[in-house]
Design an enzyme around this catalytic site. Sequence first.
Site, PDB file in Angstrom:
ATOM      1  CE  LYS A 123      -4.311  -1.660   0.459  1.00 22.76           C
ATOM      2  NZ  LYS A 123      -4.614  -2.683   1.437  1.00 22.76           N
ATOM      3  CE  LYS A 205      -3.769  -9.443  -4.422  1.00 23.14           C
ATOM      4  NZ  LYS A 205      -3.938  -9.126  -2.998  1.00 23.14           N
ATOM      5  CE  LYS A 208     -12.074  -5.402  -4.018  1.00 25.18           C
ATOM      6  NZ  LYS A 208     -12.906  -5.835  -2.913  1.00 25.18           N
TER       7      LYS A 208
HETATM    8  P1  TYM Z   1      -9.979  -9.106   1.275  1.00 25.32           P
HETATM    9  O1  TYM Z   1     -11.286  -8.438   1.519  1.00 25.32           O
HETATM   10  O2  TYM Z   1      -8.921  -8.336   0.584  1.00 25.32           O
HETATM   11  O3  TYM Z   1     -10.202 -10.427   0.455  1.00 25.32           O
HETATM   12  C1  TYM Z   1     -11.149 -11.403   0.860  1.00 25.32           C
HETATM   13  C2  TYM Z   1     -10.600 -12.779   0.553  1.00 25.32           C
HETATM   14  O4  TYM Z   1     -10.360 -12.907  -0.856  1.00 25.32           O
HETATM   15  C3  TYM Z   1      -9.046 -13.404  -1.062  1.00 25.32           C
HETATM   16  N1  TYM Z   1      -8.517 -12.864  -2.319  1.00 25.32           N
HETATM   17  C4  TYM Z   1      -7.910 -13.615  -3.244  1.00 25.32           C
HETATM   18  N2  TYM Z   1      -7.651 -14.935  -3.296  1.00 25.32           N
HETATM   19  C5  TYM Z   1      -7.043 -15.412  -4.410  1.00 25.32           C
HETATM   20  N3  TYM Z   1      -6.688 -14.622  -5.463  1.00 25.32           N
HETATM   21  C6  TYM Z   1      -6.927 -13.299  -5.451  1.00 25.32           C
HETATM   22  N4  TYM Z   1      -6.599 -12.554  -6.501  1.00 25.32           N
HETATM   23  C7  TYM Z   1      -7.566 -12.734  -4.303  1.00 25.32           C
HETATM   24  N5  TYM Z   1      -7.957 -11.476  -3.952  1.00 25.32           N
HETATM   25  C8  TYM Z   1      -8.536 -11.582  -2.734  1.00 25.32           C
HETATM   26  C9  TYM Z   1      -8.244 -12.886   0.125  1.00 25.32           C
HETATM   27  O5  TYM Z   1      -7.077 -13.643   0.332  1.00 25.32           O
HETATM   28  C10 TYM Z   1      -9.245 -13.019   1.254  1.00 25.32           C
HETATM   29  O6  TYM Z   1      -9.221 -14.322   1.795  1.00 25.32           O
HETATM   30  N6  TYM Z   1      -7.817  -8.802   5.740  1.00 25.32           N
HETATM   31  C11 TYM Z   1      -8.788  -9.544   4.966  1.00 25.32           C
HETATM   32  C12 TYM Z   1     -10.172  -9.528   5.609  1.00 25.32           C
HETATM   33  C13 TYM Z   1     -10.171  -9.995   7.012  1.00 25.32           C
HETATM   34  C14 TYM Z   1     -10.008 -11.349   7.441  1.00 25.32           C
HETATM   35  C15 TYM Z   1     -10.085 -11.290   8.869  1.00 25.32           C
HETATM   36  C16 TYM Z   1      -9.818 -12.559   6.780  1.00 25.32           C
HETATM   37  C17 TYM Z   1     -10.324  -9.220   8.113  1.00 25.32           C
HETATM   38  N7  TYM Z   1     -10.264  -9.980   9.228  1.00 25.32           N
HETATM   39  C18 TYM Z   1      -9.966 -12.457   9.622  1.00 25.32           C
HETATM   40  C19 TYM Z   1      -9.699 -13.726   7.555  1.00 25.32           C
HETATM   41  C20 TYM Z   1      -9.767 -13.663   8.964  1.00 25.32           C
HETATM   42  C21 TYM Z   1      -8.897  -8.897   3.601  1.00 25.32           C
HETATM   43  O7  TYM Z   1      -8.623  -7.733   3.430  1.00 25.32           O
HETATM   44  O8  TYM Z   1      -9.414  -9.697   2.646  1.00 25.32           O
END
Ligand code: TYM
Length: 335
Positions: A123, A205, A208
């Site tokens: 970021k 990857k 967004k």
């Molecule tokens: P976030 O909202 O960015 O993404 C949600 C989930 O989608 C997966 N993901 C992907 N997997 C494979 N390929 C991709 N291109 C891809 N883009 C996104 C992410 O790995 C994620 O599993 N910090 C987390 C949200 C969160 C969380 C938690 C997750 C907050 N507290 C506790 C697990 C446990 C996040 O920003 O995910």
Amino acid sequence: MLDISPVAKTFATMRILSGIQPSGRLHLGNYFGMMEPAIRLQDEGEAYYFIADYHSLTSIHDPSVLRDNVRDVAIDFLACGLDPGKAVFFRQSDVPEVTELTWILSTLTPMGLLERCHSYKDKIAQGISPSHGLFAYPVLMAADILIYNSELVPVGKDQKQHIEVTRDLAQKFNDRYGEGEPLLHIPEPRIAEDSAAVPGLDGRKMSKSYNNTIGIFEDAKALKKKVMRITTDSTPMEDPKNPDDSYIIMLYQLVATADEVEEMKADFRKGGQGYGHFKKQLLDKLTEYFAPMREKRDELANNDAFVEEVLQQGAKQARIVARETLDRVRKAVGL
Ligand code: TYM
């Protein structure tokens, strides 16, 4: 008929938890990296899934956008198959206990541990000026996981390091306060093999922040436009093409059968067909794959009261577990 029945708590005891940020419409990376595996796991234990709206405050500063996004994620996740009769589904901020645990954990979090986190460094590299919230983001995520005594956390590869931070903090907490008793459960990540990192239109990857996503519920015209934008090399139509590093095939294998993928690979090698042809095949498969979920989504979008009820009931259940953990933690630290 839509129905919320109580979560089965009888013999399935493994606690599974994951979260997703409401930072825009969900994309194929979210779906195949986390949602689809999480939905499958709801039959294998007590699943807790939540919408990480506290986390999204680090990037969304317009309250109505945040509210709309939360609603969209709730509808999308339910449309994709999250079953509120099997999984507890809630808004992170409806369980404010998690912020208290975050503070307690932050008092034992080494600065260096957070400074090493890739997602934070990424970021910064994108020129985002970091707030304390963005820096401390993995501590909130650790609290999310630990407050529900989670054992298994299905996530995409990009979240693996955050789970390692969580494990580290739980261990530190237990070492400092546990007196031989493990007060916090040490969780395991579950990272899907085939979809750990779903590529975006440009091969990086799907994310967004890279503006390279394909939304799960993109309308037909936008979906076509995006699929046609997938980066390819400049091999002429008549020449054989290499299937092994094609983003078209990487995405196709998420929605097509093994035989269909083999067929497309063979057609790549044969030559005589341009990338546009293969993109059209991918487009058709994507449309077919998500069609039933799209239908369910339309139904849910007209039923806000049901969606809100699911989230509120979920929060009620989640809060019981969170309160128990927090009471245990408060006592252990001397509060
Ligand atoms: P976030 O909202 O960015 O993404 C949600 C989930 O989608 C997966 N993901 C992907 N997997 C494979 N390929 C991709 N291109 C891809 N883009 C996104 C992410 O790995 C994620 O599993 N910090 C987390 C949200 C969160 C969380 C938690 C997750 C907050 N507290 C506790 C697990 C446990 C996040 O920003 O995910």
